[in-house]
Scaffold this motif. Sequence first.
Motif, PDB file in Angstrom:
ATOM      1  N   PHE A 105      20.807 -25.365 -11.271  1.00  0.00           N
ATOM      2  CA  PHE A 105      20.576 -24.152 -10.623  1.00  0.00           C
ATOM      3  C   PHE A 105      21.639 -23.446  -9.879  1.00  0.00           C
ATOM      4  O   PHE A 105      22.526 -24.369  -9.561  1.00  0.00           O
ATOM      5  CB  PHE A 105      19.343 -24.035  -9.876  1.00  0.00           C
ATOM      6  N   ILE A 106      21.650 -22.483  -9.783  1.00  0.00           N
ATOM      7  CA  ILE A 106      22.761 -21.693  -9.005  1.00  0.00           C
ATOM      8  C   ILE A 106      22.065 -21.372  -7.663  1.00  0.00           C
ATOM      9  O   ILE A 106      21.198 -20.467  -7.845  1.00  0.00           O
ATOM     10  CB  ILE A 106      23.406 -20.752  -9.603  1.00  0.00           C
ATOM     11  N   ILE A 107      22.446 -21.448  -6.402  1.00  0.00           N
ATOM     12  CA  ILE A 107      21.833 -20.708  -5.282  1.00  0.00           C
ATOM     13  C   ILE A 107      22.924 -19.967  -4.501  1.00  0.00           C
ATOM     14  O   ILE A 107      23.944 -20.285  -4.173  1.00  0.00           O
ATOM     15  CB  ILE A 107      21.302 -21.911  -4.140  1.00  0.00           C
ATOM     16  N   LYS A 108      22.315 -18.763  -4.381  1.00  0.00           N
ATOM     17  CA  LYS A 108      23.114 -17.517  -3.414  1.00  0.00           C
ATOM     18  C   LYS A 108      22.543 -16.658  -2.599  1.00  0.00           C
ATOM     19  O   LYS A 108      21.371 -16.800  -2.874  1.00  0.00           O
ATOM     20  CB  LYS A 108      24.220 -17.003  -4.497  1.00  0.00           C
ATOM     21  N   THR A 109      23.156 -15.962  -1.893  1.00  0.00           N
ATOM     22  CA  THR A 109      22.378 -14.938  -0.897  1.00  0.00           C
ATOM     23  C   THR A 109      22.164 -13.781  -1.886  1.00  0.00           C
ATOM     24  O   THR A 109      22.902 -13.340  -2.663  1.00  0.00           O
ATOM     25  CB  THR A 109      23.298 -14.580   0.068  1.00  0.00           C
ATOM     26  N   HIS A 110      20.757 -13.369  -1.673  1.00  0.00           N
ATOM     27  CA  HIS A 110      20.126 -12.220  -2.501  1.00  0.00           C
ATOM     28  C   HIS A 110      20.722 -10.795  -1.974  1.00  0.00           C
ATOM     29  O   HIS A 110      20.840 -10.653  -0.642  1.00  0.00           O
ATOM     30  CB  HIS A 110      18.556 -12.325  -2.250  1.00  0.00           C
ATOM     31  N   GLN A 111      21.332 -10.249  -2.934  1.00  0.00           N
ATOM     32  CA  GLN A 111      21.854  -8.815  -2.412  1.00  0.00           C
ATOM     33  C   GLN A 111      20.785  -7.733  -2.652  1.00  0.00           C
ATOM     34  O   GLN A 111      20.037  -7.695  -3.968  1.00  0.00           O
ATOM     35  CB  GLN A 111      23.092  -8.421  -3.135  1.00  0.00           C
ATOM     36  N   LYS A 112      20.425  -6.921  -2.003  1.00  0.00           N
ATOM     37  CA  LYS A 112      19.314  -5.745  -2.317  1.00  0.00           C
ATOM     38  C   LYS A 112      19.740  -5.042  -3.514  1.00  0.00           C
ATOM     39  O   LYS A 112      20.946  -4.757  -3.772  1.00  0.00           O
ATOM     40  CB  LYS A 112      19.305  -4.779  -1.001  1.00  0.00           C
ATOM     41  N   LEU A 120      13.880 -17.599  -8.299  1.00  0.00           N
ATOM     42  CA  LEU A 120      13.037 -17.449  -7.419  1.00  0.00           C
ATOM     43  C   LEU A 120      13.615 -16.986  -6.141  1.00  0.00           C
ATOM     44  O   LEU A 120      15.092 -17.277  -5.926  1.00  0.00           O
ATOM     45  CB  LEU A 120      12.162 -18.784  -7.180  1.00  0.00           C
ATOM     46  N   PHE A 121      12.911 -16.725  -5.240  1.00  0.00           N
ATOM     47  CA  PHE A 121      13.571 -16.092  -3.956  1.00  0.00           C
ATOM     48  C   PHE A 121      13.030 -17.170  -2.639  1.00  0.00           C
ATOM     49  O   PHE A 121      11.734 -17.508  -2.863  1.00  0.00           O
ATOM     50  CB  PHE A 121      13.187 -14.930  -3.612  1.00  0.00           C
ATOM     51  N   ILE A 122      14.025 -17.347  -2.028  1.00  0.00           N
ATOM     52  CA  ILE A 122      13.523 -18.410  -0.710  1.00  0.00           C
ATOM     53  C   ILE A 122      13.849 -17.520   0.454  1.00  0.00           C
ATOM     54  O   ILE A 122      15.111 -17.026   0.701  1.00  0.00           O
ATOM     55  CB  ILE A 122      14.444 -19.578  -0.830  1.00  0.00           C
ATOM     56  N   LEU A 123      12.972 -17.360   1.433  1.00  0.00           N
ATOM     57  CA  LEU A 123      13.060 -16.640   2.560  1.00  0.00           C
ATOM     58  C   LEU A 123      14.157 -17.374   3.446  1.00  0.00           C
ATOM     59  O   LEU A 123      13.939 -18.799   3.581  1.00  0.00           O
ATOM     60  CB  LEU A 123      11.788 -16.395   3.365  1.00  0.00           C
ATOM     61  N   ASN A 124      14.960 -16.752   4.362  1.00  0.00           N
ATOM     62  CA  ASN A 124      15.947 -17.677   4.868  1.00  0.00           C
ATOM     63  C   ASN A 124      15.965 -17.243   6.328  1.00  0.00           C
ATOM     64  O   ASN A 124      17.044 -17.775   7.312  1.00  0.00           O
ATOM     65  CB  ASN A 124      17.264 -17.395   4.232  1.00  0.00           C
ATOM     66  N   LYS A 125      15.083 -16.244   6.866  1.00  0.00           N
ATOM     67  CA  LYS A 125      15.314 -15.987   8.520  1.00  0.00           C
ATOM     68  C   LYS A 125      13.654 -16.099   8.953  1.00  0.00           C
ATOM     69  O   LYS A 125      12.829 -15.746   8.109  1.00  0.00           O
ATOM     70  CB  LYS A 125      15.540 -14.477   8.747  1.00  0.00           C
ATOM     71  N   GLY A 126      13.615 -16.390  10.254  1.00  0.00           N
ATOM     72  CA  GLY A 126      12.495 -16.692  10.790  1.00  0.00           C
ATOM     73  C   GLY A 126      11.707 -17.979  10.596  1.00  0.00           C
ATOM     74  O   GLY A 126      12.133 -18.870  10.037  1.00  0.00           O
ATOM     75  N   MET A 127      10.511 -18.070  11.264  1.00  0.00           N
ATOM     76  CA  MET A 127       9.848 -19.435  11.170  1.00  0.00           C
ATOM     77  C   MET A 127       9.147 -19.849   9.763  1.00  0.00           C
ATOM     78  O   MET A 127       8.962 -20.924   9.523  1.00  0.00           O
ATOM     79  CB  MET A 127       8.780 -19.542  12.249  1.00  0.00           C
ATOM     80  N   ASN A 128       9.225 -19.004   8.955  1.00  0.00           N
ATOM     81  CA  ASN A 128       8.738 -19.123   7.611  1.00  0.00           C
ATOM     82  C   ASN A 128       9.922 -19.426   6.637  1.00  0.00           C
ATOM     83  O   ASN A 128       9.733 -19.271   5.360  1.00  0.00           O
ATOM     84  CB  ASN A 128       7.924 -17.898   6.981  1.00  0.00           C
ATOM     85  N   SER A 129      11.221 -19.695   7.079  1.00  0.00           N
ATOM     86  CA  SER A 129      12.305 -19.784   6.370  1.00  0.00           C
ATOM     87  C   SER A 129      11.901 -21.016   5.322  1.00  0.00           C
ATOM     88  O   SER A 129      11.361 -22.102   5.881  1.00  0.00           O
ATOM     89  CB  SER A 129      13.463 -20.066   7.080  1.00  0.00           C
ATOM     90  N   GLY A 130      12.392 -20.638   4.032  1.00  0.00           N
ATOM     91  CA  GLY A 130      12.073 -21.687   3.103  1.00  0.00           C
ATOM     92  C   GLY A 130      10.980 -21.467   2.243  1.00  0.00           C
ATOM     93  O   GLY A 130      10.702 -21.996   1.171  1.00  0.00           O
ATOM     94  N   LYS A 139       8.324 -15.168  -5.999  1.00  0.00           N
ATOM     95  CA  LYS A 139       8.689 -14.638  -7.131  1.00  0.00           C
ATOM     96  C   LYS A 139       9.531 -12.942  -6.708  1.00  0.00           C
ATOM     97  O   LYS A 139      10.259 -12.802  -7.596  1.00  0.00           O
ATOM     98  CB  LYS A 139       7.821 -14.376  -8.242  1.00  0.00           C
ATOM     99  N   GLU A 140       8.866 -12.456  -5.869  1.00  0.00           N
ATOM    100  CA  GLU A 140       9.544 -11.157  -5.570  1.00  0.00           C
ATOM    101  C   GLU A 140      10.452 -11.226  -4.501  1.00  0.00           C
ATOM    102  O   GLU A 140      10.355 -12.286  -3.570  1.00  0.00           O
ATOM    103  CB  GLU A 140       8.460 -10.273  -4.943  1.00  0.00           C
ATOM    104  N   PRO A 141      11.597 -10.540  -4.386  1.00  0.00           N
ATOM    105  CA  PRO A 141      12.717 -10.735  -3.204  1.00  0.00           C
ATOM    106  C   PRO A 141      12.019 -10.602  -2.022  1.00  0.00           C
ATOM    107  O   PRO A 141      11.250  -9.633  -1.739  1.00  0.00           O
ATOM    108  CB  PRO A 141      13.563  -9.639  -3.662  1.00  0.00           C
ATOM    109  N   PHE A 142      12.555 -11.165  -0.854  1.00  0.00           N
ATOM    110  CA  PHE A 142      12.373 -10.685   0.520  1.00  0.00           C
ATOM    111  C   PHE A 142      13.718 -10.102   0.967  1.00  0.00           C
ATOM    112  O   PHE A 142      14.764 -10.139   0.202  1.00  0.00           O
ATOM    113  CB  PHE A 142      12.557 -12.336   1.258  1.00  0.00           C
ATOM    114  N   THR A 143      13.587  -9.600   2.013  1.00  0.00           N
ATOM    115  CA  THR A 143      14.761  -8.917   2.751  1.00  0.00           C
ATOM    116  C   THR A 143      16.085  -9.751   2.960  1.00  0.00           C
ATOM    117  O   THR A 143      16.803  -9.473   2.610  1.00  0.00           O
ATOM    118  CB  THR A 143      14.297  -7.944   3.871  1.00  0.00           C
TER     119      THR A 143
END
Length: 141
Positions: A4-11, A20-30, A34-38
């Motif tokens: 796999f390739i991991i990179k920062t999602h661009q809007k 798949l998308f992984i949340l990277n800010k806040g206490m729910n990071s990680g 399936k849908e993008p987070f901000t």
Amino acid sequence: MPNFIIKTHQKDTRYSKPHLFILNKGMNSGKPQKEPFTNSFVVIFQNEEDCENSYFIAYSLWKTKFWHPFLVGSVIPFLRLQNFSKEFNLKANLMMQEYEEHQKQISTLKLLEQKEKQFHQNINLINDMRRVILYRYCKKN
């Protein structure tokens, strides 16, 4: 082992391969979704099976608060791409070594998810029936 390739999602970016998308800010990071987070990373896979397997690995890591020691920042904690990439790669490889065990755990998690969904549907039906009965009861008087 999943590739796999991991990179920062661009809007507004669209991905043609399974991802798949992984949340990277806040206490729910990680938290995977399936849908993008901000504020999220995107993990792009070569095939759907690897994506599905990695989703449950990411879900397990998030639920067990694996990412909390890697959070940085004093006001809004966040997960660095470098830390996430390194640790996710290590954990994914480690968890996939016992592939049969991994498959059994995934099928159990899917079953629990399905049962939880049915449970919530039943709760909603019970609440609807309660509302109907109370409405009819109040209407009579």
